[in-house]
Enzyme design. Structure first.
Site, PDB file in Angstrom:
ATOM      1  N   HIS A  72       0.839  -1.202   0.000  1.00 28.05           N
ATOM      2  CA  HIS A  72       0.000   0.000   0.000  1.00 28.05           C
ATOM      3  C   HIS A  72       0.874   1.252   0.000  1.00 28.05           C
ATOM      4  CE1 HIS A  72      -4.093  -1.744   1.502  1.00 28.05           C
ATOM      5  NE2 HIS A  72      -3.581  -2.432   0.506  1.00 28.05           N
ATOM      6  N   TYR A 200      -9.349   5.044   7.626  1.00 25.08           N
ATOM      7  CA  TYR A 200      -9.481   5.361   9.056  1.00 25.08           C
ATOM      8  C   TYR A 200     -10.538   6.458   9.173  1.00 25.08           C
ATOM      9  CZ  TYR A 200      -5.111   2.889  10.183  1.00 25.08           C
ATOM     10  OH  TYR A 200      -4.126   1.935  10.365  1.00 25.08           O
ATOM     11  N   PRO A 292      -4.302  -0.191  18.864  1.00 29.60           N
ATOM     12  CA  PRO A 292      -4.011  -0.621  17.489  1.00 29.60           C
ATOM     13  C   PRO A 292      -4.151   0.461  16.413  1.00 29.60           C
ATOM     14  CG  PRO A 292      -6.099  -1.549  18.240  1.00 29.60           C
ATOM     15  CD  PRO A 292      -5.488  -0.868  19.419  1.00 29.60           C
ATOM     16  N   LYS A 296       0.935  -0.474  15.135  1.00 25.74           N
ATOM     17  CA  LYS A 296       2.340  -0.534  15.564  1.00 25.74           C
ATOM     18  C   LYS A 296       2.708  -1.758  16.409  1.00 25.74           C
ATOM     19  CE  LYS A 296       4.038   2.971  13.601  1.00 25.74           C
ATOM     20  NZ  LYS A 296       3.838   2.348  12.292  1.00 25.74           N
ATOM     21  N   TYR A 383       3.770   6.341  10.353  1.00 26.54           N
ATOM     22  CA  TYR A 383       2.970   5.171   9.957  1.00 26.54           C
ATOM     23  C   TYR A 383       3.838   4.137   9.222  1.00 26.54           C
ATOM     24  CZ  TYR A 383      -1.177   2.491   8.772  1.00 26.54           C
ATOM     25  OH  TYR A 383      -2.113   1.485   8.684  1.00 26.54           O
TER      26      TYR A 383
HETATM   27  P1  RFL Z   1       1.925 -12.371  21.422  1.00 28.33           P
HETATM   28  O1  RFL Z   1       1.507 -12.412  20.007  1.00 28.33           O
HETATM   29  O2  RFL Z   1       0.908 -12.058  22.458  1.00 28.33           O
HETATM   30  O3  RFL Z   1       2.611 -13.762  21.748  1.00 28.33           O
HETATM   31  C1  RFL Z   1       2.937 -14.148  23.057  1.00 28.33           C
HETATM   32  C2  RFL Z   1       2.923 -15.655  23.137  1.00 28.33           C
HETATM   33  O4  RFL Z   1       3.312 -16.068  24.444  1.00 28.33           O
HETATM   34  C3  RFL Z   1       2.454 -17.113  24.886  1.00 28.33           C
HETATM   35  N1  RFL Z   1       2.457 -17.136  26.357  1.00 28.33           N
HETATM   36  C4  RFL Z   1       3.180 -18.025  27.084  1.00 28.33           C
HETATM   37  N2  RFL Z   1       4.013 -19.006  26.718  1.00 28.33           N
HETATM   38  C5  RFL Z   1       4.588 -19.741  27.716  1.00 28.33           C
HETATM   39  N3  RFL Z   1       4.349 -19.532  29.039  1.00 28.33           N
HETATM   40  C6  RFL Z   1       3.538 -18.550  29.446  1.00 28.33           C
HETATM   41  N4  RFL Z   1       3.294 -18.338  30.732  1.00 28.33           N
HETATM   42  C7  RFL Z   1       2.903 -17.742  28.459  1.00 28.33           C
HETATM   43  N5  RFL Z   1       2.031 -16.704  28.497  1.00 28.33           N
HETATM   44  C8  RFL Z   1       1.772 -16.358  27.224  1.00 28.33           C
HETATM   45  C9  RFL Z   1       1.101 -16.727  24.293  1.00 28.33           C
HETATM   46  O5  RFL Z   1       0.234 -17.864  24.215  1.00 28.33           O
HETATM   47  C10 RFL Z   1       1.512 -16.209  22.926  1.00 28.33           C
HETATM   48  O6  RFL Z   1       1.541 -17.223  21.946  1.00 28.33           O
HETATM   49  O7  RFL Z   1       3.118 -11.308  21.643  1.00 28.33           O
HETATM   50  P2  RFL Z   1       4.306 -10.869  20.639  1.00 28.33           P
HETATM   51  O8  RFL Z   1       4.963 -12.053  20.021  1.00 28.33           O
HETATM   52  O9  RFL Z   1       5.105  -9.898  21.401  1.00 28.33           O
HETATM   53  O10 RFL Z   1       3.579 -10.148  19.426  1.00 28.33           O
HETATM   54  C11 RFL Z   1       2.942  -8.913  19.606  1.00 28.33           C
HETATM   55  C12 RFL Z   1       1.724  -8.835  18.698  1.00 28.33           C
HETATM   56  O11 RFL Z   1       0.992 -10.036  18.752  1.00 28.33           O
HETATM   57  C13 RFL Z   1       0.829  -7.689  19.132  1.00 28.33           C
HETATM   58  O12 RFL Z   1       1.600  -6.501  19.348  1.00 28.33           O
HETATM   59  C14 RFL Z   1      -0.259  -7.330  18.149  1.00 28.33           C
HETATM   60  O13 RFL Z   1      -1.005  -8.425  17.724  1.00 28.33           O
HETATM   61  C15 RFL Z   1      -1.169  -6.335  18.869  1.00 28.33           C
HETATM   62  N6  RFL Z   1      -2.476  -6.343  18.328  1.00 28.33           N
HETATM   63  C16 RFL Z   1      -2.676  -5.668  17.184  1.00 28.33           C
HETATM   64  N7  RFL Z   1      -1.639  -4.980  16.639  1.00 28.33           N
HETATM   65  C17 RFL Z   1      -1.804  -4.312  15.499  1.00 28.33           C
HETATM   66  O14 RFL Z   1      -0.841  -3.700  15.026  1.00 28.33           O
HETATM   67  N8  RFL Z   1      -3.038  -4.327  14.874  1.00 28.33           N
HETATM   68  C18 RFL Z   1      -4.111  -5.034  15.381  1.00 28.33           C
HETATM   69  O15 RFL Z   1      -5.177  -5.056  14.793  1.00 28.33           O
HETATM   70  C19 RFL Z   1      -3.955  -5.728  16.586  1.00 28.33           C
HETATM   71  N9  RFL Z   1      -4.982  -6.420  17.132  1.00 28.33           N
HETATM   72  C20 RFL Z   1      -3.539  -7.046  18.960  1.00 28.33           C
HETATM   73  C21 RFL Z   1      -4.789  -7.079  18.328  1.00 28.33           C
HETATM   74  C22 RFL Z   1      -3.373  -7.707  20.197  1.00 28.33           C
HETATM   75  C23 RFL Z   1      -4.415  -8.381  20.824  1.00 28.33           C
HETATM   76  N10 RFL Z   1      -4.181  -8.983  22.129  1.00 28.33           N
HETATM   77  C24 RFL Z   1      -2.833  -9.037  22.673  1.00 28.33           C
HETATM   78  C25 RFL Z   1      -5.138  -9.453  23.011  1.00 28.33           C
HETATM   79  C26 RFL Z   1      -5.842  -7.787  18.912  1.00 28.33           C
HETATM   80  C27 RFL Z   1      -5.679  -8.435  20.150  1.00 28.33           C
HETATM   81  C28 RFL Z   1      -6.874  -9.166  20.693  1.00 28.33           C
HETATM   82  C1  PHB Z   2      -5.852  -4.782  10.757  1.00 29.43           C
HETATM   83  O1  PHB Z   2      -5.896  -5.005   9.530  1.00 29.43           O
HETATM   84  O2  PHB Z   2      -6.188  -5.655  11.588  1.00 29.43           O
HETATM   85  C2  PHB Z   2      -5.433  -3.459  11.234  1.00 29.43           C
HETATM   86  C3  PHB Z   2      -4.931  -2.537  10.321  1.00 29.43           C
HETATM   87  C4  PHB Z   2      -4.543  -1.284  10.773  1.00 29.43           C
HETATM   88  C5  PHB Z   2      -4.657  -0.965  12.104  1.00 29.43           C
HETATM   89  C6  PHB Z   2      -5.140  -1.896  13.009  1.00 29.43           C
HETATM   90  C7  PHB Z   2      -5.535  -3.146  12.573  1.00 29.43           C
HETATM   91  O3  PHB Z   2      -4.293   0.271  12.522  1.00 29.43           O
END
Ligand code: RFL
Ligand code: PHB
Length: 388
Positions: A72, A200, A292, A296, A383
């Site tokens: 994009h 957005y 989110p 980032k 961004y």
């Molecule tokens: P993760 O992906 O949470 O992975 C951590 C892993 O550790 C495991 N774990 C354990 N393992 C062993 N022993 C324990 N005691 C443990 N406790 C936990 C978990 O099962 C998991 O597999 O962290 P990581 O790798 O740092 O990655 C970060 C990203 O996943 C996170 O920053 C993003 O996904 C945040 N986030 C979003 N970011 C965006 O940029 N756009 C989004 O749309 C977006 N949606 C989200 C999200 C995070 C969410 N969380 C944390 C609830 C939506 C949700 C629901």
């Molecule tokens: C997504 O595609 O899940 C998404 C994209 C941009 C954002 C947050 C989530 O800022």
């Protein structure tokens, strides 16, 4: 068992770190609380910065992303019933890659399996010991049997609710937090995205975001109340509310369909300092959370991993400068992404408590933003990702 680095968590940060350490000849094991299917079933982030793309390439897992991911050049901001484009490429020379976290995780898991690297799924009661000594130990239970690993370092990549940060004595950690008074209700559907780029939207009824995973799979979000339950929102109610928050053209061309996933995520900003305790290093959501709105979360996890794998490689090459500066380097970038994510959240959401004054300030800021090249460049530069 003995390894150089014990990695806790098989989210993107743990998996990417494992792959890069392996490439540098550093042995590692990953302990993951959940099953592989559970980890792959989580629908999360969708936008990768160029720096993250480069790291996935360096880790040797970029092939499918370059075939299936969508590049994009810009994004659209919608307010006052109109859309305004921010051209990242023109303003910064950079683009972003739309490729879901689920796919990134999949590619990293495949590469890890192909390289024969150990991952213990469903590792229960992981506990960390002697983190402030020379040789930490990690204990866990698998299928009812207790195990112990000795290692040089522990990488805490286990997310916000993990055991790693919780293993640091409270008097050694400083926490910073802001909890927002709303959440995001997200829907995934096998429908054509409403636009070529993300939209957005700031609307008086609340924020909305049109994103995608491919040309046939869309991801949409609307700001919702923290009291809302997923069961309160039928698909029809979701689509109706989303349309109300978009401009007329987007609302009339939006293709709706059955949701294949629907979830509510609360929004928070959180940072723990420092990101190191003895021989434990925190990376990704274990150390910080962003709302989110700036896309980032995953990208910050990647930049932490970049600093960390380089620091560990330097250590085995004879210099501790990298590990001594890890926390400071990572936090400097983390706080800039915290600032941007907080600012995007403040600009685009409905904050009932700020009243009519707050709303006019948002309108003025949005109007200023889309008419000022300097302001648009600042948004675009953040961004697409600050350098690391
Ligand atoms: P993760 O992906 O949470 O992975 C951590 C892993 O550790 C495991 N774990 C354990 N393992 C062993 N022993 C324990 N005691 C443990 N406790 C936990 C978990 O099962 C998991 O597999 O962290 P990581 O790798 O740092 O990655 C970060 C990203 O996943 C996170 O920053 C993003 O996904 C945040 N986030 C979003 N970011 C965006 O940029 N756009 C989004 O749309 C977006 N949606 C989200 C999200 C995070 C969410 N969380 C944390 C609830 C939506 C949700 C629901
Ligand atoms: C997504 O595609 O899940 C998404 C994209 C941009 C954002 C947050 C989530 O800022």
């Amino acid at each position: 068992m003995r390894v150089q680095v014990a990695i806790i968590g098989s989210g993107p940060s743990g998996l990417l770190l494992g792959q890069l350490l392996h490439k540098a000849g550093i042995s590692n094991i990953i302990l993951e609380l959940r099953s592989q299917e559970y980890v792959l079933g989580r629908i999360r982030a969708g936008v990768l910065e160029q720096g993250t793309v480069d790291m996935l390439d360096a880790a040797g897992v970029g092939q499918r992303m370059h075939t299936e991911g969508l590049v994009h050049d810009g994004t659209e901001l919608c307010f006052g019933g109109r859309r305004h484009r921010i051209d990242f490429k023109q303003l910064t020379g950079k683009t972003v890659m739309v490729y879901g976290q689920t796919e990134v995780t999949h590619d990293l898991m495949d590469a890890r399996a192909a390289a024969g690297l150990p991952t213990i799924y469903e590792a229960l009661d992981v506990s960390l010991h002697d983190l402030d000594g020379k040789q930490p130990r990690v204990r866990y239970r698998k299928d009812g049997v207790e195990h112990e690993i000795t290692c040089d370092f522990v990488a805490g990549c286990d997310g916000y609710h993990g055991v790693s940060r919780a293993s640091i004595p409270a008097d050694k950690l400083r926490e910073f937090e802001r909890v927002y008074p709303f959440g995001w209700l997200g829907v995934l559907s096998d429908t054509r995205p409403v636009s070529d780029e993300l939209i957005y939207s700031n609307h008086e009824r609340g924020f909305a975001l049109c994103s995608m995973r491919s040309l046939t799979r869309s991801r949409y979000y609307i700001q919702c109340s923290l009291d809302d339950k997923v069961a309160d929102w039928s698909d029809d109610a979701f689509w109706e509310e989303l349309k109300r928050r978009l401009d007329d053209e987007a609302a009339s061309t939006l293709v709706t369909g059955p949701s294949i996933e629907k979830s509510i995520a609360p929004l928070r900003s959180y940072v723990a300092e420092p990101m190191r305790y003895g021989r434990l290093f925190l990376a990704g959501d274990a150390a910080h959370i962003v709302p989110p709105t700036g896309a980032k979360g995953l990208n910050l996890a990647a930049s932490d991993v970049q600093y960390l794998w380089q620091a560990l490689a330097e250590h085995y090459g004879g210099s501790d400068a990298g590990i001594d500066h890890y926390s400071e380097r990572a936090l400097s970038r983390v706080w800039k992404a915290e600032r941007f994510s907080w600012w995007m959240t403040s600009l685009l959401h409905n904050f009932p408590e700020t009243g009519a004054f707050g709303r006019r300030i948002q309108e003025a800021e949005l109007d200023y933003l889309v008419h000022s090249e300097a302001a648009m460049t600042s948004l675009a530069e953040n961004y697409v990702g600050l350098p690391f």
